[in-house]
Structures are given as C-alpha cells and as structure tokens.
Design a protein around this motif. Structure first.
Motif: not given
Length: 440
Positions: A18-21, A23-26, A58-61
């Motif tokens: 969820q965070m990765r999609l 775009g939440d870096v922290a 993972r995609r877009g890591q």
C-alpha cells in the motif's frame, strides 16, 4: 512460532504494498525494516534471505527502501549463528545490491567482509578475486580514508598471492600526495547538488596509519624486485610521519634501515640527494656507527671492504631481529658490490689512466674481477672508461663527441681573441700615457 512469523510478515507485506503504490517513502522504509527485524528476532535466517530477495524484486520498489533494507540487514551479519549462514546472508545482500549505484558502498563493504572470511578459510586467491571486482576509486560518496583502506586491502591480497604485477597496478590508484592532506582543516558544507560524502566507519584507520600501511606494502613489493632505493624511500616516508618521529623506539630502527638501504642502492643522483639529506638529519647522531658509514660513502676515499665488513657485520646480522626483518638474501653480496663500485668511482676521480694491476691492488680484487666490475659499470652508464687489454691500462676519460671538440676549439679561439684584444687595449693605453708624459 513459524505460523505467527509468516502471518506477521504477510500483514507487513500488505502494508508495504500500500505504501509503495502510494509513493510513501518513509512508510515503505519502515515496513521493509520491520519485516527484516521480525526475521532477525525470530532467528529465521533462511526466511530473512528469502524476504530480502522478494522485497528487492517487487514492482516499482523504491530505492530508499532497498537502501534501508540492505543497511538494516548488514547490522545482523555478525549476529549469525554459524559461518555458513553468515556467508549466505552476505551473498544474498551482495546479489540484491549488484548493479545498483545507490547501494554501491554497502556492496563494497559486503565484499570486503566476504573476502575476509575467505582469507580466514585459506582461500587467498578467491578473496583477492572478490576484492578486485570492486573499483572503489569511482565511488563519489565513499569517505577518502575508506577508499584508501579498501585499495590497500586489494594490494595486500595481491601481494599475499604473489601477483606483483596487479599489486603494482592497484597501488598506483593511490597518490602519495593524498597522505599529505591537512585533515585539521574544517570540512566545507556540501553545496546543493553535490554528492554527500559518508563518514568512514569506526574501524577504518586514520590517514597517518594508512600512510604507514601503504608504505609497508610498497616495501613488500619492492623487496620482491630488490629495488633498494625505492625501499629506502618508503622507509623514509614512514620515518617522516610525526607520530613516528616523536618516538625514539620507532625511528631508530627505521633510520638504521634507511642507512643500510642507502648504502645498498646503486649510485645515482636520487641516491646522492637522499644520502646528503639523511646525513643532515640530527637524529643520525644517535646512531654514530651509521653516521660514519654514510660519511665514508660521500668521502672520496677508497674503502677497504674487509675492514668495513668486520666493523659492521654484527650490525648487519642484528637487522634480522629488528623492524622490517633482514635486508634480503642478496644484501651482503650487493653491499660488497656497492663498495667496489664506490672505490672504482673514487679511483676514476683521481686518475685519468691507471694500470689494471694497480687498480686490482687498490680494490683488493683479482684482475678478472676488476675487469668484470668495470664492464658492468660501463654498461650501466655509471662510469665512462675504456680498457686497453694488451697494454693492461684503463682510461677513465669520457670519449668526446666531434661537436664537443669543435665547440671547445671555438671557445678556445674566442678566449684567445679576447686576450689579444685586451693586450692591444693595454698597449694602446700605455703609449697614450707615455706620449702625454713626453709633452709635459
């Protein structure tokens, strides 16, 4: 326990997704670090390896998440229960960081750890090959001292496997001037857009310690080729380190080594310059025997080899027990050679022609030995001489080039014409004076 771990990892993986999609870096970084921590706390090393590979693919890591994961997992390397799981974890992290420029420093540190393990297991060639894969000199963010330490480790492993050619190539990546940098100056704050240079880890030696390690490795390399002058220059560089100069127990053995290698070095301008600068050193008065030895070398007098060897034989043997060990297998033989060369140069300064028999008497050698040493010196261009074998005479005058002869003639003619002109001027002056006197 394993079920609880899998369930906790699964829920964290959903959070990470969820965070990765989003775009939440922290948030992504925290989720990734928590997964790694869970595996470590459960001591599930195989699961840890699997999760590291899974998260990195993972995609877009996010880059920051991969960096944080690698850095976190690196802290657990020393906590592994056995050497196999340690190597496995290092290899996993190495594969994950391969080809990623944002974790190049971490990869270099991982390779260094793996190489150390291989070396402890006795696989020196394998350790050297691993270290050579990494070109740290291109890493902009790595601290200067860490770069130097890494390259020095590469050089050391090459020397241990007796790969002297590669050791020399690697050593040239370090400029000796880098050790003269003033570390006391305040570091400038990086401007916007500049690479932020990381702090060196605590186990990296200081610049002065690295300088010592560098020159000790250079001594090992030059000892292989019996390059006495370069060995001497390396010892001189160690001797110049302020911490060494402040401690007599450290600089006295170094000054002894410098003196011996100066005597063993073939005669050339660099050797002469080092010899004179060493003689000017006040510390040399603490070891008067060596001061006398160097004084004999710059004095234009024939040195009796037997008397010199009797005086310095014990000192020569004592070097084996001192810093740096013995002077080399051929050192005694080379010492005699240098004394003979010095004596021939002294004779060439005083004589333009001398019989071979008289030269042999002065040098305490046979005719054949004198001829051999003379020939060697002429070939190496350290002496200009010709041997008239039927007459048994050595001529030390350098053969003049036709241009030199013409130049000397023209010079002589110029001097002669100058003298004639001056004489004419003086005569003219005298006649004028006498004429004036007669008129009065």
């Amino acid at each position: 326990m394993a079920g609880n771990l899998d369930a906790a990892i699964e829920s964290l993986l959903n959070v990470e997704k969820q965070m990765r999609l989003a775009g939440d870096v922290a948030g992504t970084k925290n989720a990734v670090i928590e997964i790694v921590k869970l595996c470590y706390e459960a001591r599930a090393w195989k699961t840890l390896n699997d999760q590291i590979v899974l998260l990195s693919k993972r995609r877009g890591q996010l880059k920051q998440a991969v960096t944080a994961m690698v850095q976190q997992a690196m802290q657990y390397i020393d906590e592994t229960p056995d050497i196999e799981s340690r190597i496995e974890l290092i290899k996993t992290l190495n594969n994950v960081s391969a080809g990623k420029i944002y974790v190049e420093i971490e990869r270099a540190r991982l390779i260094k750890k793996l190489a150390k393990i291989k070396e402890e297991q006795g696989h020196i060639a394998e350790a050297a090959d691993l270290m050579q894969e990494i070109a740290v000199e291109t890493f902009g963010a790595m601290a200067k001292t860490e770069k130097i330490a890494f390259i020095l480790e590469q050089v050391r492993l090459c020397l241990d496997r007796q790969d002297y050619v590669r050791a020399q190539i690697l050593s040239r990546k370090i400029s000796p001037r880098v050790f003269e940098a003033d570390t006391s100056k305040e570091k400038k704050k990086p401007k916007e857009g500049d690479n932020v240079v990381e702090e060196a880890p605590a186990d990296i030696p200081s610049l002065s310690e690295l300088k010592r390690i560098y020159y000790e490795l250079m001594i090992r390399y030059h000892s292989h080729n019996n390059d006495y002058l370069e060995i001497c220059r390396s010892y001189k560089a160690i001797y110049e380190i302020p911490s060494v100069k402040a401690d007599a127990s450290q600089w006295i053995p170094l000054l002894r080594k410098i003196s011996w290698y100066l005597v063993l070095s073939p005669h050339d301008p660099m050797q002469s310059s080092l010899l004179n600068s060493t003689l000017e050193d006040k510390n040399l008065s603490e070891i008067p025997k060596f001061r006398l030895l160097l004084k004999q070398l710059i004095t234009m007098e024939v040195i009796q080899w037997t008397a010199l060897w009797e005086t310095y034989r014990d000192e020569f043997e004592n070097e084996k027990a001192m810093l740096g060990g013995s002077l080399g297998d051929k050192a005694a033989e080379d010492l005699k050679q240098r004394i003979i060369e010095h004596n021939i140069l002294v004779v060439s300064k005083y004589y333009s022609k001398i019989t071979l028999k008289r030269l042999a008497e002065l040098l305490c050698l046979s005719l054949q030995e004198v001829e051999k040493h003379l020939s060697d010196m002429v070939v190496s261009k350290s002496l200009a001489a010709k041997i008239d074998r039927p007459m048994g005479v050595v001529c030390f005058q350098a053969p003049k080039d036709s241009n030199d002869i013409l130049n000397s003639w023209s010079m002589n003619l110029e001097k002669l014409l100058d003298l004639v002109e001056k004489s004419c001027h003086q005569i003219h002056k005298e006649t004028m004076v006498h004429k004036a006197a007669l008129k009065v």
